[in-house]
Each structure stands twice: as structure tokens, then as C-alpha cells.
Enzyme design. Structure first.
Site, PDB file in Angstrom:
ATOM      1  N   GLY A  48      13.657  77.158  42.542  1.00 50.72           N
ATOM      2  CA  GLY A  48      14.349  76.943  43.843  1.00 50.72           C
ATOM      3  C   GLY A  48      13.481  77.756  44.964  1.00 50.72           C
ATOM      4  O   GLY A  48      12.485  78.286  44.727  1.00 50.72           O
ATOM      5  N   GLN A  53      11.001  81.108  52.971  1.00 54.84           N
ATOM      6  CA  GLN A  53       9.568  81.294  52.239  1.00 54.84           C
ATOM      7  C   GLN A  53       8.662  80.573  52.599  1.00 54.84           C
ATOM      8  O   GLN A  53       7.489  80.869  52.203  1.00 54.84           O
ATOM      9  CB  GLN A  53      10.106  80.972  50.673  1.00 54.84           C
ATOM     10  N   CYS A 101      10.620  85.955  42.057  1.00 56.35           N
ATOM     11  CA  CYS A 101      10.807  85.400  43.065  1.00 56.35           C
ATOM     12  C   CYS A 101       9.146  84.984  43.615  1.00 56.35           C
ATOM     13  O   CYS A 101       8.410  85.989  43.436  1.00 56.35           O
ATOM     14  CB  CYS A 101      11.314  86.290  44.055  1.00 56.35           C
ATOM     15  N   LEU A 102       8.975  83.695  44.058  1.00 55.56           N
ATOM     16  CA  LEU A 102       7.578  83.381  44.478  1.00 55.56           C
ATOM     17  C   LEU A 102       7.160  84.374  45.461  1.00 55.56           C
ATOM     18  O   LEU A 102       6.012  84.532  45.726  1.00 55.56           O
ATOM     19  CB  LEU A 102       7.691  81.977  45.036  1.00 55.56           C
ATOM     20  N   HIS A 143      20.637  83.699  44.459  1.00 52.63           N
ATOM     21  CA  HIS A 143      19.146  84.285  45.041  1.00 52.63           C
ATOM     22  C   HIS A 143      18.683  83.498  46.103  1.00 52.63           C
ATOM     23  O   HIS A 143      18.210  84.407  47.027  1.00 52.63           O
ATOM     24  CB  HIS A 143      18.204  83.931  43.872  1.00 52.63           C
ATOM     25  N   GLU A 144      18.882  82.229  46.097  1.00 54.67           N
ATOM     26  CA  GLU A 144      18.158  81.517  47.433  1.00 54.67           C
ATOM     27  C   GLU A 144      19.189  81.710  48.496  1.00 54.67           C
ATOM     28  O   GLU A 144      18.487  81.892  49.791  1.00 54.67           O
ATOM     29  CB  GLU A 144      18.246  79.834  47.256  1.00 54.67           C
ATOM     30  N   HIS A 147      18.117  84.871  50.486  1.00 49.82           N
ATOM     31  CA  HIS A 147      16.971  84.770  51.322  1.00 49.82           C
ATOM     32  C   HIS A 147      17.329  84.172  52.771  1.00 49.82           C
ATOM     33  O   HIS A 147      16.822  84.640  53.751  1.00 49.82           O
ATOM     34  CB  HIS A 147      15.918  83.579  50.789  1.00 49.82           C
TER      35      HIS A 147
HETATM   36 NI    NI Z   1      13.075  84.041  45.828  1.00 48.21          NI
END
Ligand code: NI
Length: 179
Positions: A48, A53, A101-102, A143-144, A147
Site C-alpha cells: 500500500g 509518502q 512501513c516504507l 495503515h494508509e 498517513h
Molecule cells: Ni506506511
């Protein structure tokens, strides 16, 4: 697909800002942000991505649950773009499972999330869509969505002991968990 962007890393102010509503989902500007999100996500093992991000402060997420070396047990689903997404919990049931998480490289942590949710969003043509998500896709969505609120998953960890180095996580848990 050449528009691979740098992924904002924890500490970058854009990850701590509330993202802005997208007024024109079908506009060329929105489409080009989405194309960059897809290109960037495809270059990673993530499941995702949220627009902040890639340093785009808009309410756009992609949910792309698929098995990868990072998430070997993720169910395969069609990658879905969600613009201005909102959700409601279907019940108060919370489930704790591992997330990474990236934007927070090298760590994994146990995060409580609602088990099942109803979601509403606009697609790339501006049509309103709704759906129900359960378990892993519901987790990725939450999670997304975090953000977009300027939150990262570490903010939801209940105990610092639930935070692991990724190398230790793989040593202890790979092959035994669902996320
Ligand atoms: Ni993330």
C-alpha cells in the site's frame, strides 16, 4: 513507468501533516500523482502507499495487497486507488498484527486495528464507491488512512516491547504470521 519518486522517510514534515481533500479526482494533475504512486509502489515490496509518502499532500491511497517477500502471506487483490477515503468500524473488534512501513525502514511492530470496516472513497473518475474490508486488507487500509491524518503506525503501538528490528522479526516470526 518512469515516475518513481523518493519515499518520504520518518521525520519528513509531509508525513506529519493532515493531507488535503482532492477536489477533482479525474483531473490530469490527480492522474499524474496516481501514476507516480503506482510506479513508486511497484518498485518496492510494499502492499500500500499513501500520497504523502511521495511528498504529495493529498488524500489518495493505493491498497495493493499481494504476496511479496516483505509480506509473504498477504492475500492477492486488485490494486485499488482510493481518493478521499473514509471508513467506519463494523464492530469494536480489534486485532493486533505486524506492520511495517516504507517510510519507517528496518522496523516491524504489533499494531491493533479494527478487524472489519466499511469504506467509502472516490475512484479515478470521481465515482463514489463503497466496500467492506476484513483482516489484512482492512489493516492496510487503516495503515494508509493514518498517513492521510499525519500519523504513522508506530503512533498506534501499545507497548514499546511490540517494536522489533525487521531482521529480528524475520528471524522469529517469518512463516508464522499473516502480515
Ligand atoms: Ni506506511
Amino acid at each position: 513507468m518512469t515516475d518513481i519518486r523518493e519515499i518520504a522517510q520518518l521525520g519528513a514534515p509531509v508525513l506529519r501533516q493532515k493531507a488535503l481533500p482532492v477536489e477533482y479526482p479525474a483531473s490530469p494533475e490527480t492522474q499524474s500523482i496516481i501514476a507516480a504512486m503506482f510506479a513508486t509502489l511497484a518498485s518496492t515490496q510494499g502492499v500500500g502507499l499513501a500520497a504523502p509518502q511521495i511528498s504529495e499532500p493529498w488524500r489518495i491511497i493505493i491498497i495493493a495487497s499481494r504476496p511479496t517477500p516483505r509480506y509473504p502471506y498477504a492475500p492477492l487483490m486488485e490494486p485499488t486507488v482510493m481518493i478521499n477515503p473514509v471508513f467506519q468500524a463494523l464492530s469494536n473488534d480489534m486485532v493486533k498484527d505486524w506492520e511495517g512501513c516504507l517510510s519507517v525502514p528496518g522496523l516491524r511492530a504489533l499494531v491493533p486495528r479494527y478487524k472489519s470496516i466499511t469504506i467509502e472513497y472516490q475512484d479515478q473518475l470521481g465515482r463514489t464507491c463503497s466496500d467492506q474490508l476484513v483482516d489484512f486488507p482492512a489493516r492496510v487500509f487503516q495503515h494508509e488512512h493514518d498517513h492521510l491524518e499525519g500519523r504513522v503506525y508506530l503512533d498506534s503501538v501499545e507497548n514499546n516491547h511490540d517494536i522489533f528490528a525487521e531482521s529480528e522479526y524475520f528471524k522469529q516470526f517469518a512463516g508464522t504470521t499473516t502480515a
